[in-house]
Design a protein around this motif. Structure first.
Motif, PDB file in Angstrom:
ATOM      1  N   ILE A 188       0.844  -1.187   0.000  1.00 14.12           N
ATOM      2  CA  ILE A 188       0.000   0.000   0.000  1.00 14.12           C
ATOM      3  C   ILE A 188       0.886   1.246   0.000  1.00 14.12           C
ATOM      4  CG2 ILE A 188      -0.188   0.093   2.530  1.00 14.12           C
ATOM      5  CD1 ILE A 188      -3.105   1.037   2.149  1.00 14.12           C
ATOM      6  N   ASN A 189       0.473   2.253  -0.765  1.00 10.61           N
ATOM      7  CA  ASN A 189       1.229   3.503  -0.816  1.00 10.61           C
ATOM      8  C   ASN A 189       0.285   4.655  -1.089  1.00 10.61           C
ATOM      9  OD1 ASN A 189       3.524   5.034  -0.582  1.00 10.61           O
ATOM     10  ND2 ASN A 189       4.270   4.645  -2.652  1.00 10.61           N
ATOM     11  N   GLY A 190       0.606   5.820  -0.542  1.00  9.04           N
ATOM     12  CA  GLY A 190      -0.161   7.032  -0.807  1.00  9.04           C
ATOM     13  C   GLY A 190       0.546   7.838  -1.870  1.00  9.04           C
ATOM     14  N   PRO A 191       1.050   9.024  -1.546  1.00  8.88           N
ATOM     15  CA  PRO A 191       1.818   9.800  -2.518  1.00  8.88           C
ATOM     16  C   PRO A 191       3.142   9.115  -2.846  1.00  8.88           C
ATOM     17  CG  PRO A 191       1.075  11.168  -0.674  1.00  8.88           C
ATOM     18  CD  PRO A 191       0.837   9.754  -0.284  1.00  8.88           C
ATOM     19  N   GLY A 192       3.589   9.242  -4.085  1.00 12.99           N
ATOM     20  CA  GLY A 192       4.905   8.727  -4.452  1.00 12.99           C
ATOM     21  C   GLY A 192       4.863   7.388  -5.161  1.00 12.99           C
ATOM     22  N   MET A 193       6.046   6.893  -5.463  1.00 16.19           N
ATOM     23  CA  MET A 193       6.189   5.655  -6.215  1.00 16.19           C
ATOM     24  C   MET A 193       6.099   4.437  -5.296  1.00 16.19           C
ATOM     25  SD  MET A 193       9.072   6.520  -9.059  1.00 16.19           S
ATOM     26  CE  MET A 193       8.820   7.825 -10.255  1.00 16.19           C
ATOM     27  N   SER A 194       5.850   3.266  -5.917  1.00 17.90           N
ATOM     28  CA  SER A 194       5.706   2.023  -5.162  1.00 17.90           C
ATOM     29  C   SER A 194       6.563   0.935  -5.787  1.00 17.90           C
ATOM     30  CB  SER A 194       4.245   1.563  -5.155  1.00 17.90           C
ATOM     31  OG  SER A 194       3.391   2.577  -4.693  1.00 17.90           O
ATOM     32  N   ASP A 195       7.213   0.139  -4.942  1.00 13.72           N
ATOM     33  CA  ASP A 195       7.929  -1.038  -5.415  1.00 13.72           C
ATOM     34  C   ASP A 195       8.179  -1.977  -4.238  1.00 13.72           C
ATOM     35  OD1 ASP A 195       9.823   0.608  -4.191  1.00 13.72           O
ATOM     36  OD2 ASP A 195      11.434   0.054  -5.545  1.00 13.72           O
ATOM     37  N   PHE A 196       8.702  -3.176  -4.537  1.00 19.33           N
ATOM     38  CA  PHE A 196       9.035  -4.127  -3.477  1.00 19.33           C
ATOM     39  C   PHE A 196      10.114  -5.077  -3.960  1.00 19.33           C
ATOM     40  CE2 PHE A 196       5.668  -6.556  -5.713  1.00 19.33           C
ATOM     41  CZ  PHE A 196       6.241  -7.817  -5.790  1.00 19.33           C
TER      42      PHE A 196
END
Length: 279
Positions: free
Chosen positions: A251-259
């Motif tokens: 889960i993420n709000g503002p900004g980029m996401s990765d894992f």
């Protein structure tokens, strides 16, 4: 003498009035003259607006909430980051990272800040039922699930990087307005020729995430965090002979996401004696 002074005063007033009218015409108040184009609410740019065609005149998409949000984006090229998964089993990379995942198109989950991602918040949100059999499904490429009346597709992909770029995945979709304030599910299958004991699932994510191995919770990463390899590890577990299902939700709000994710042994060394498939 008095008549001359009166005449000079009258001429001064007329001259000042004329100059004032001239200045008003050339330099109207901010927003334009009353009743003329440019008055606030009439659709024309104010005196503070950038001239049409000037650099930066178009609004840029904003990553934060409470700010103007773009409703559509240009579709970006996914090939620098992913390739379609094949039927041939994959292997972990030389550092042991798992690059083959089946990813669900992002679920919209608006959050104005990542600071809300406490353990209790995550357990509540991740515990909700978003789609049928979300903690047991082993999806195939192209499978569809319904979330809040919307059809979302699963995509079987191989990441070209050790970290899985969820933001790039989102921006590659045809309707990719859901790229900030998202919840993303991922599933992969680890195939072992024999039991592999005393290993740990070692993960990182941007922002918060939860991970399961064979249906059991393994790791939770809470808070506003950047993606760092080995940011959190599970307790010791056993990869059983045969198929082992690893599942995550980020889960993420503002900004980029990765894992990123890999298995490590008791000495922290990557475990690599297994194959990876999507089913």
């Amino acid at each position: 003498m008095n008549r001359r002074k009166s005449l000079i005063s009258a001429m001064s007033v007329l001259l000042a009035f004329g100059l004032g009218q001239n200045a008003f015409a050339q330099f109207p108040p901010m927003g334009g003259m009353p009743g003329q184009p440019g008055q606030p609410g009439q659709g024309a740019p104010s005196a503070q607006a950038r001239p049409q065609g000037a650099p930066g005149a178009q609004a840029r998409p904003q990553g934060g909430f409470g700010m103007r949000q773009a409703t559509s984006f240009a579709k970006t090229d996914i090939t620098p980051y992913f390739s379609p998964a094949t039927a041939k089993p994959a292997a972990p990379d030389k550092e042991g990272f798992i690059r083959r995942w089946t990813l669900l198109e992002p679920i919209a989950k608006p959050n104005g800040s990542n600071t809300v991602f406490t353990d209790s918040y995550l357990r509540t949100e991740f515990g909700k039922s978003y789609f049928t059999n979300q903690l047991s499904i082993i999806p195939k490429d192209g499978d569809i699930v319904k979330v809040d009346g919307n059809e979302l597709k699963w995509h079987a992909l191989d990441s070209k990087l050790y970290n899985v770029k969820l933001f790039r995945f989102a921006t590659s979709l045809a309707d990719n307005a859901t790229r900030y304030g998202i919840l993303c599910w991922g599933v992969t299958v680890i195939n072992c020729e024999e039991d592999i004991e005393n290993v740990r699932l070692s993960v990182g994510s941007n922002s918060a995430s939860m991970w399961w191995v064979n249906g059991e919770e393994a790791v939770i990463l809470s808070g506003d965090r950047r993606m760092v390899a080995d940011d959190g590890t599970s307790k010791r577990l056993t990869l059983k002979k045969g198929k082992n299902v690893v599942r995550c939700v980020v889960i993420n709000g503002p900004g980029m996401s990765d894992f990123c994710a890999r298995f490590v042994d008791e000495n922290g060394q990557p475990v690599k004696n297994y194959t990876i498939t999507n089913e």
